[in-house]
Scaffold this active site. Structure first.
Site, PDB file in Angstrom:
ATOM      1  N   GLU A  44     -59.878 -38.698  13.290  1.00 49.04           N
ATOM      2  CA  GLU A  44     -60.929 -38.766  12.457  1.00 49.04           C
ATOM      3  C   GLU A  44     -61.768 -37.590  12.775  1.00 49.04           C
ATOM      4  O   GLU A  44     -61.408 -36.291  13.194  1.00 49.04           O
ATOM      5  CB  GLU A  44     -61.270 -39.382  13.534  1.00 49.04           C
ATOM      6  CG  GLU A  44     -60.771 -40.885  14.548  1.00 49.04           C
ATOM      7  CD  GLU A  44     -61.512 -41.990  13.856  1.00 49.04           C
ATOM      8  OE1 GLU A  44     -61.771 -42.061  12.681  1.00 49.04           O
ATOM      9  OE2 GLU A  44     -61.190 -42.737  13.912  1.00 49.04           O
ATOM     10  N   CYS A  58     -70.169 -36.911  12.933  1.00 48.36           N
ATOM     11  CA  CYS A  58     -69.337 -37.019  11.909  1.00 48.36           C
ATOM     12  C   CYS A  58     -70.018 -37.648  10.822  1.00 48.36           C
ATOM     13  O   CYS A  58     -69.748 -37.823   9.928  1.00 48.36           O
ATOM     14  CB  CYS A  58     -68.019 -36.902  12.256  1.00 48.36           C
ATOM     15  SG  CYS A  58     -68.153 -38.881  13.607  1.00 48.36           S
TER      16      CYS A  58
HETATM   17  P1  NAP Z   1     -62.956 -28.930  15.245  1.00 45.84           P
HETATM   18  O1  NAP Z   1     -62.875 -27.618  15.244  1.00 45.84           O
HETATM   19  O2  NAP Z   1     -61.776 -29.131  14.741  1.00 45.84           O
HETATM   20  O3  NAP Z   1     -62.477 -29.440  16.830  1.00 45.84           O
HETATM   21  C1  NAP Z   1     -62.032 -30.103  17.525  1.00 45.84           C
HETATM   22  C2  NAP Z   1     -60.996 -30.542  18.088  1.00 45.84           C
HETATM   23  O4  NAP Z   1     -59.346 -29.699  17.910  1.00 45.84           O
HETATM   24  C3  NAP Z   1     -61.065 -28.624  19.222  1.00 45.84           C
HETATM   25  O5  NAP Z   1     -60.106 -29.136  20.520  1.00 45.84           O
HETATM   26  C4  NAP Z   1     -60.074 -27.497  18.784  1.00 45.84           C
HETATM   27  O6  NAP Z   1     -59.981 -26.820  19.983  1.00 45.84           O
HETATM   28  C5  NAP Z   1     -59.104 -28.341  18.221  1.00 45.84           C
HETATM   29  N1  NAP Z   1     -58.461 -27.700  17.440  1.00 45.84           N
HETATM   30  C6  NAP Z   1     -59.298 -26.738  16.577  1.00 45.84           C
HETATM   31  N2  NAP Z   1     -58.162 -26.389  15.217  1.00 45.84           N
HETATM   32  C7  NAP Z   1     -56.821 -26.791  15.981  1.00 45.84           C
HETATM   33  C8  NAP Z   1     -55.553 -26.819  15.161  1.00 45.84           C
HETATM   34  N3  NAP Z   1     -55.825 -25.571  14.060  1.00 45.84           N
HETATM   35  N4  NAP Z   1     -54.666 -27.461  15.844  1.00 45.84           N
HETATM   36  C9  NAP Z   1     -55.106 -28.149  16.441  1.00 45.84           C
HETATM   37  N5  NAP Z   1     -56.527 -28.648  17.716  1.00 45.84           N
HETATM   38  C10 NAP Z   1     -57.117 -27.885  16.541  1.00 45.84           C
HETATM   39  O7  NAP Z   1     -63.364 -29.641  15.204  1.00 45.84           O
HETATM   40  P2  NAP Z   1     -64.834 -28.803  16.053  1.00 45.84           P
HETATM   41  O8  NAP Z   1     -65.321 -28.267  14.998  1.00 45.84           O
HETATM   42  O9  NAP Z   1     -65.179 -29.643  17.240  1.00 45.84           O
HETATM   43  O10 NAP Z   1     -65.470 -30.523  15.806  1.00 45.84           O
HETATM   44  C11 NAP Z   1     -66.694 -30.515  14.006  1.00 45.84           C
HETATM   45  C12 NAP Z   1     -65.696 -31.830  13.302  1.00 45.84           C
HETATM   46  O11 NAP Z   1     -65.183 -32.886  13.866  1.00 45.84           O
HETATM   47  C13 NAP Z   1     -66.798 -32.043  11.995  1.00 45.84           C
HETATM   48  O12 NAP Z   1     -66.174 -31.557  10.713  1.00 45.84           O
HETATM   49  C14 NAP Z   1     -66.711 -33.172  12.586  1.00 45.84           C
HETATM   50  O13 NAP Z   1     -67.381 -34.285  10.693  1.00 45.84           O
HETATM   51  C15 NAP Z   1     -65.663 -33.886  12.827  1.00 45.84           C
HETATM   52  N6  NAP Z   1     -66.222 -35.182  14.044  1.00 45.84           N
HETATM   53  C16 NAP Z   1     -65.500 -35.747  13.382  1.00 45.84           C
HETATM   54  C17 NAP Z   1     -65.741 -37.137  14.482  1.00 45.84           C
HETATM   55  C18 NAP Z   1     -64.814 -38.747  13.401  1.00 45.84           C
HETATM   56  O14 NAP Z   1     -64.836 -39.983  14.140  1.00 45.84           O
HETATM   57  N7  NAP Z   1     -64.550 -38.531  12.581  1.00 45.84           N
HETATM   58  C19 NAP Z   1     -65.768 -36.763  15.510  1.00 45.84           C
HETATM   59  C20 NAP Z   1     -66.880 -35.827  15.970  1.00 45.84           C
HETATM   60  C21 NAP Z   1     -66.577 -34.443  14.894  1.00 45.84           C
HETATM   61  P3  NAP Z   1     -60.657 -25.390  20.489  1.00 45.84           P
HETATM   62  O15 NAP Z   1     -62.381 -26.293  20.578  1.00 45.84           O
HETATM   63  O16 NAP Z   1     -60.092 -24.635  21.731  1.00 45.84           O
HETATM   64  O17 NAP Z   1     -61.225 -24.542  19.464  1.00 45.84           O
END
Ligand code: NAP
Length: 434
Positions: free
Chosen positions: A207, A241
């Site tokens: 997601e 999102c």
């Molecule tokens: P993020 O940086 O991708 O982090 C999400 C999770 O993934 C965190 O637990 C993070 O850990 C971990 N993570 C980050 N990079 C990673 C990697 N390379 N390998 C494995 N794990 C990794 O995203 P965010 O800034 O927290 O959230 C915002 C994004 O999420 C936006 O793009 C938003 O649109 C999307 N989102 C999508 C949905 C949906 O349902 N489609 C819902 C909510 C949010 P750390 O915190 O330790 O870095």
């Protein structure tokens, strides 16, 4: 690694007993979790306000939604996963839905409770165990959620946290006890997780990000459309999102939409998230606020017109004001990238056809909406034209336990919620008895 091994061994052990419980028995535990959530709603809302800046009342609503998803699957899981008989040459043949084992959930900070419950509740009700790697800036929420499952009487470590950095997620994916991975997060994280899980042939549900387009047609009820668009842009400080991000209005009403939209954005109350009446808190982290500001700056330099906001306020906190960019065009940053904060991109389209083309002119495909008084036309556009996983008519895109949720294109794949969600992490097993 020792921490990871211990946690996964315990989760696997609990899974081996949990998978034999009936849906009714699992549902009783889930209903207890719902009661704990309800009882401590204000405490959790306060925690979210402190950890990531969510306005208190929005935190309360988030917890209510978690209660809903617990009750929903406690009541419906059995129906969704009832074995299905199939007529064949066998004396008896049927399809049964068996759990997989330990599912790794990598979750974001923006809805620190809802995202976790949305993933974990159906996964657990299907008979699996869940290990959560939550975002690093919401460790308090992660601990509170683990405690809820513990107090509800779930087997020890059937739901547990693992506190590791994102670089260690690979070790978790590769661990033999981890059978599948669910990520809610950025598209970049999705690509990385899909690559590593693919290398060891483990299923993923992703997601990811979105840049949801909202189309406003000539015959729309403008007052209601503006209200819905602004609310959707600013919910959770715009850090959702499925927040509306691009607003595509046709030429005949563009000016009026622009004026009304900007006026409504200006009326919002920004301030500390625990203060009464505040509907826009600070952003979750300074680096995210600064990144958003760079996107606004860049878009303005590329020719977008700044109608409102666009300046970092003085003083402490990662605040960013409601911001409106208009005359946004293809190739501009605000047109192409996800704006993860209170910034709206207004785009003019000559007519309905151009509006649809513009809406689809994105790498993302999570949600989309269209506003028109002609319901038949709206439905046709939603069903046949818009390239997104969730298409709404005259309403903001939202998630609901009764409806599948997820995206296409770079917004990910797989579905959460409803029947589709509980069928993601199961073995669709064919049984054939001669
Ligand atoms: P993020 O940086 O991708 O982090 C999400 C999770 O993934 C965190 O637990 C993070 O850990 C971990 N993570 C980050 N990079 C990673 C990697 N390379 N390998 C494995 N794990 C990794 O995203 P965010 O800034 O927290 O959230 C915002 C994004 O999420 C936006 O793009 C938003 O649109 C999307 N989102 C999508 C949905 C949906 O349902 N489609 C819902 C909510 C949010 P750390 O915190 O330790 O870095």
């Amino acid at each position: 690694m020792p921490q990871i091994n211990t946690i996964l061994n315990r989760a696997e052990k609990s899974f081996q007993s949990w998978r034999h419980l009936s849906f009714k028995e699992r549902g009783l535990f889930m209903k207890k979790a719902a009661v704990i959530l309800k009882t401590n709603k204000d405490q959790y809302a306060r925690l979210m306000a402190q950890e990531m800046g969510k306005p208190f009342t929005q935190g309360q609503s988030e917890i209510e939604k978690c209660v809903f998803v617990c009750d929903f699957y406690a009541e419906h899981a059995e129906f969704f996963l009832t074995p299905e008989p199939v007529r064949s040459e066998a004396s008896n043949s049927y399809v049964t839905y068996e759990p997989l084992g330990v599912v790794l959930a990598v979750m974001p900070w923006n809805f620190p409770f809802w995202q976790v419950f949305r993933c974990a509740v159906p996964t657990l009700m299907a008979g699996n165990a869940v290990v959560l790697k939550h975002a690093s800036n919401v460790c308090g929420c992660a601990l509170a959620i683990e405690k809820i499952y513990k107090e509800a009487g779930f087997p020890p470590a059937l739901f547990s946290n693992v506190f590791v950095s994102s670089s260690k997620v690979i070790d978790l994916i590769e661990h033999p006890f981890v059978r599948a991975v669910s990520l809610t997060g950025s598209t970049g994280a999705g690509k990385s997780i899909a690559t590593h899980a693919g290398a060891v042939l483990k299923k993923t549900v992703l997601e990811l990000g979105g840049s949801d387009p909202y189309i406003i047609l000539e015959d729309a009820d403008l007052e209601s459309a503006v209200e819905t668009c602004v609310n959707s842009r600013l919910i959770n400080g715009g850090q959702s999102c499925i927040s509306a991000k691009r607003f595509i209005a046709v030429t005949s009403i563009f000016k009026e939409f622009e004026e009304r939209f900007t006026a409504k954005m200006q009326m919002q109350r920004m301030g500390p998230p625990l203060n009464e009446g505040v509907n826009l808190g600070p952003m979750a982290r300074h680096n995210l606020r600064d990144q958003l500001h760079r996107q606004v700056d860049k878009s303005a330099k590329q020719g977008a017109k700044l109608l409102l906001g666009g300046a970092i306020p003085l003083g402490p906190g990662a605040y960013y004001p409601p911001t409106v960019l208009t005359r946004v065009r293809p190739a501009m940053t605000a047109y192409q990238e996800e704006l993860f904060g209170p910034v709206a991109a207004l785009i003019e389209a000559a007519d309905e056809q151009e509006a649809i083309q513009t809406a689809n002119d994105t790498v993302f495909g999570l949600g989309a909406a269209v506003f028109t008084r002609d319901i038949k036309k709206g439905e046709r556009i939603a069903v046949q034209e818009l390239q997104a996983g969730c298409c709404f008519v005259n309403e903001a895109v939202k998630s609901d336990p009764r409806l599948p949720f997820g995206g296409i294109k770079q917004s990910g794949y797989g579905r959460e919620l409803a029947e589709s969600g509980i069928r993601e992490f199961i073995n669709i097993k064919t049984v054939y008895i001669k």
